[in-house]
Enzyme design. Structure first.
Site, short mmCIF file in Angstrom:
data_model
loop_
_atom_site.label_atom_id
_atom_site.label_comp_id
_atom_site.label_asym_id
_atom_site.label_seq_id
_atom_site.Cartn_x
_atom_site.Cartn_y
_atom_site.Cartn_z
N ASP A 201 -14.58 76.37 21.92
CA ASP A 201 -14.15 75.12 22.12
C ASP A 201 -13.29 75.01 23.57
OD1 ASP A 201 -12.46 72.80 22.09
OD2 ASP A 201 -12.83 72.67 19.86
N SER B 212 -19.27 57.84 32.66
CA SER B 212 -20.23 56.73 32.12
C SER B 212 -19.98 55.42 32.74
CB SER B 212 -19.79 56.68 30.95
OG SER B 212 -20.06 55.62 30.24
N TYR C 290 -12.75 55.88 23.75
CA TYR C 290 -13.93 56.78 24.24
C TYR C 290 -14.24 56.23 25.83
CZ TYR C 290 -18.33 57.60 26.34
OH TYR C 290 -19.57 58.03 27.28
N LYS D 108 -12.85 58.68 29.51
CA LYS D 108 -13.69 58.96 30.70
C LYS D 108 -12.89 58.51 31.94
CE LYS D 108 -17.18 60.70 28.94
NZ LYS D 108 -17.42 61.91 29.15
N PHE E 107 -25.96 55.84 33.43
CA PHE E 107 -26.10 54.65 32.52
C PHE E 107 -26.52 54.89 31.40
CE2 PHE E 107 -24.67 51.04 35.30
CZ PHE E 107 -24.20 51.75 36.38
N ASN E 108 -27.96 54.48 30.99
CA ASN E 108 -28.12 54.80 29.55
C ASN E 108 -29.19 55.93 29.36
OD1 ASN E 108 -26.78 52.36 29.23
ND2 ASN E 108 -27.34 52.47 27.24
N LEU F 61 -29.52 53.41 20.71
CA LEU F 61 -30.79 52.45 20.40
C LEU F 61 -32.01 53.10 20.20
CD1 LEU F 61 -32.08 49.74 20.05
CD2 LEU F 61 -32.25 49.92 22.79
N GLY G 97 -17.59 45.23 21.27
CA GLY G 97 -17.53 46.05 22.26
C GLY G 97 -18.51 46.29 23.16
C1 UD1 Z 1 -22.69 53.41 24.85
C2 UD1 Z 1 -21.54 53.45 25.58
C3 UD1 Z 1 -21.70 54.52 26.93
C4 UD1 Z 1 -21.82 55.56 26.18
C5 UD1 Z 1 -23.13 55.67 25.46
C6 UD1 Z 1 -23.26 56.85 24.54
C7 UD1 Z 1 -20.23 51.29 25.94
C8 UD1 Z 1 -20.18 49.93 26.60
N1 UD1 Z 1 -21.30 52.09 26.29
O1 UD1 Z 1 -23.82 52.80 25.56
O2 UD1 Z 1 -20.73 54.47 27.67
O3 UD1 Z 1 -22.23 56.56 27.20
O4 UD1 Z 1 -22.99 54.52 24.33
O5 UD1 Z 1 -22.80 57.09 23.45
O6 UD1 Z 1 -19.43 51.99 25.53
N2 UD1 Z 1 -28.39 48.43 20.04
C9 UD1 Z 1 -29.11 47.61 18.92
N3 UD1 Z 1 -29.21 48.37 18.00
C10 UD1 Z 1 -28.88 49.51 17.49
C11 UD1 Z 1 -28.33 50.35 18.49
C12 UD1 Z 1 -27.93 49.65 19.77
O7 UD1 Z 1 -29.47 46.53 19.09
O8 UD1 Z 1 -28.82 49.95 16.22
C13 UD1 Z 1 -28.37 47.55 21.36
C14 UD1 Z 1 -26.83 47.61 21.70
O9 UD1 Z 1 -26.18 46.54 21.33
C15 UD1 Z 1 -26.98 47.80 23.42
C16 UD1 Z 1 -28.29 48.37 23.66
O10 UD1 Z 1 -28.86 48.72 22.27
O11 UD1 Z 1 -27.30 46.49 23.58
C17 UD1 Z 1 -27.76 50.09 23.96
O12 UD1 Z 1 -26.83 50.52 23.14
P1 UD1 Z 1 -26.60 52.04 22.97
O13 UD1 Z 1 -27.76 52.96 23.09
O14 UD1 Z 1 -25.56 52.39 21.84
O15 UD1 Z 1 -25.75 52.34 24.23
P2 UD1 Z 1 -24.70 51.54 25.08
O16 UD1 Z 1 -23.96 50.80 24.07
O17 UD1 Z 1 -25.17 50.83 26.13
#
Ligand code: UD1
Length: 339
Positions: free
Chosen positions: A60, A126, A151, A155, A176-177, A198, A298
Site C-alpha cells: 500500500d 480527472s 472522490y 483529485k 475524461f472517460n 457505463l 452528482g
Molecule cells: C465518473 C466520474 C469521473 C471518474 C469516473 C471513474 C464524476 C462526475 N465523474 O465518470 O470523475 O473518473 O467516474 O470512476 O464524478 N450511466 C448510465 N447507466 C449506468 C452507468 C452510467 O446511464 O449504469 C451514465 C451516467 O449517468 C453518465 C455516463 O453513463 O452519463 C457515464 O457514466 P460513468 O461511466 O459512471 O462515468 P462518469 O460518471 O462520467
C-alpha cells in the site's frame, strides 16, 4: 540513465495498459499495488502481450516503510501515480476512507520521493475537477469547480498539493472517460461487484451477468436527452503517460526547479449515453436490454474536452474511435466470461 519508473496502481485498468506501453518504449516499470481493486493475474496478461513480467510489490502506498524499501531497491527516476479509490458513490458513503487513501497516499509517496531525491511525477487526475463547465469543449483554463463528491475533491486537493510543492516536476493528466481494453484481450477493466461505470455495465448486461442497463436520465438538455461524455480508448490514454514522462524529461529530469503542468485527455468528441448504446449494438451485433430511469445524483449534463494543449505540447493524438473502444471492451468481456 536508468529508466526505472515506479507505477503505483500498476495492475489497475489504466495502470496495466500503461505498463504495456512503457515496456514498448524502453522503460522499466516497477509496480506497487495493494490489489484492492486489481488482481495479480494481470501480471500474466502483461507478460502475454510484452513477453516481460514487471517487477511487482504487493504493498500500500500509505505504508511508508515498505515504499521506502522499494526506492532503496531501485533507481527510480519518476513515478506515475495511479493508486487511488475511484468510485464516486462510495466516496459519498465513506469520505474519510477516500481522503485517507487518495490524499494520504499522495503525501506519503511525495515524502518518500523527496527523501530519495526523486522529483518527477505524473499524476492521474480527472475531468471531474471542472464540474459542469459553462463553456464546451472545456480547456485547462476553465475554472476548477466545487467538487460534487469526496472522490472529486481528493483529485482537486491532490492537484493543489502537487502545485504547492515546488520540489517536484509534475504533469497532472485530467482524464475524461477511459473505456475499452487492449486489442489482445489479455488485459482490460476488472470492476469489483456491480459496475458503477457505463461501459462495464453495458458489456456485463450484454453477456447476461446483469438483467438490464438503466440509463440515468432522459430529460437532460442534450439532443436525445441523455448525458454526454468524452469517451477515450484506454490504450490512447496509456500513450499519453509515455509522452508525459518524456515531457518531464525535456523540462528537466532531476532538476530541483518545480514545475506543474496540467493536460486534458479526451478525444474532443462528446457522445450521449444513447449514442454509446446504439454504437455498441451496431458494432457488436449484440442486443442490449436497457431502460430509462431517473437521473443519477452528482452527474453532470455534458462535458467533453478541448485536448489542444496535449495535442500541441505532448504531441498526443487519440487514434481509436468509439466503435473500436466498444468492440475491444466487448471482446474483453467475452474473454473474461470464457474463463
Ligand atoms: C465518473 C466520474 C469521473 C471518474 C469516473 C471513474 C464524476 C462526475 N465523474 O465518470 O470523475 O473518473 O467516474 O470512476 O464524478 N450511466 C448510465 N447507466 C449506468 C452507468 C452510467 O446511464 O449504469 C451514465 C451516467 O449517468 C453518465 C455516463 O453513463 O452519463 C457515464 O457514466 P460513468 O461511466 O459512471 O462515468 P462518469 O460518471 O462520467
Amino acid at each position: 540513465m536508468s529508466k526505472e519508473v515506479l507505477v503505483t496502481g500498476g495492475l489497475g485498468f489504466i495502470g496495466s495498459h500503461t505498463v504495456v506501453e512503457m515496456f514498448s518504449n524502453g522503460y522499466i516499470p516497477i509496480i506497487v499495488d495493494n490489489l484492492s481493486n486489481s488482481s495479480e493475474e494481470v501480471l500474466y496478461g502483461i507478460k502475454k502481450i510484452t513477453g516481460k513480467v514487471p517487477t511487482f510489490y504487493n504493498l500500500d502506498v500509505n505504508n511508508k516503510t515498505a515504499l521506502s524499501n522499494v526506492f532503496f531497491q531501485h533507481k527510480i527516476q519518476a513515478v506515475i501515480h495511479f493508486a487511488a479509490y475511484k468510485a464516486v458513490g462510495e466516496s459519498v458513503q465513506k469520505p474519510l476512507m477516500y481522503y485517507r487513501n487518495n490524499v494520504g497516499g499522495l503525501i506519503t509517496l511525495l515524502e518518500v520521493m523527496q527523501e530519495n531525491n526523486c522529483h518527477n511525477i505524473v499524476f492521474s487526475s480527472s475531468c471531474t475537477v471542472y464540474g459542469q463547465p459553462t463553456n464546451l469543449p472545456v480547456d485547462e483554463s476553465s475554472p476548477v469547480a466545487i467538487p460534487a463528491s469526496p472522490y472529486g475533491n481528493t483529485k482537486k486537493i491532490c492537484e493543489e498539493i502537487l502545485y504547492d510543492n515546488h520540489a517536484f516536476n509534475v504533469v497532472s493528466l485530467r482524464y475524461f472517460n477511459p473505456i475499452g481494453a487492449h486489442p489482445s484481450s489479455m488485459i482490460g477493466e476488472l470492476p469489483l461487484g456491480i459496475p458503477n461505470n457505463l461501459v462495464p455495465y453495458i458489456t456485463q448486461t450484454a453477456i447476461g451477468l446483469r438483467e438490464k442497463l438503466t440509463v440515468y436520465g432522459s430529460d437532460y438538455n442534450t439532443p436525445d436527452g441523455t448525458c454526454i461524455r468524452d469517451y477515450l480508448h484506454v490504450c490512447d490514454l496509456a500513450d499519453a503517460h509515455i509522452l508525459a514522462l518524456e515531457r518531464i524529461n525535456s523540462i528537466g529530469f532531476g532538476e530541483k526547479e518545480g514545475h506543474f503542468e496540467v493536460y486534458n485527455l479526451g478525444t474532443g468528441n462528446g457522445f450521449s449515453v444513447k449514442e454509446v448504446i446504439d454504437t455498441f449494438i451496431s458494432s457488436t451485433g449484440v442486443n442490449l436490454n436497457f431502460t430509462y430511469g431517473p437521473r443519477r445524483e452528482g452527474d453532470v449534463e455534458k462535458v467533453w474536452a478541448n485536448p489542444s494543449k496535449a495535442n500541441k505540447i505532448l504531441g498526443w493524438k487519440t487514434k481509436r474511435n468509439l466503435t473500436e473502444m466498444l468492440v475491444s471492451a466487448w471482446e474483453w468481456q467475452k474473454k473474461m466470461n470464457s474463463k
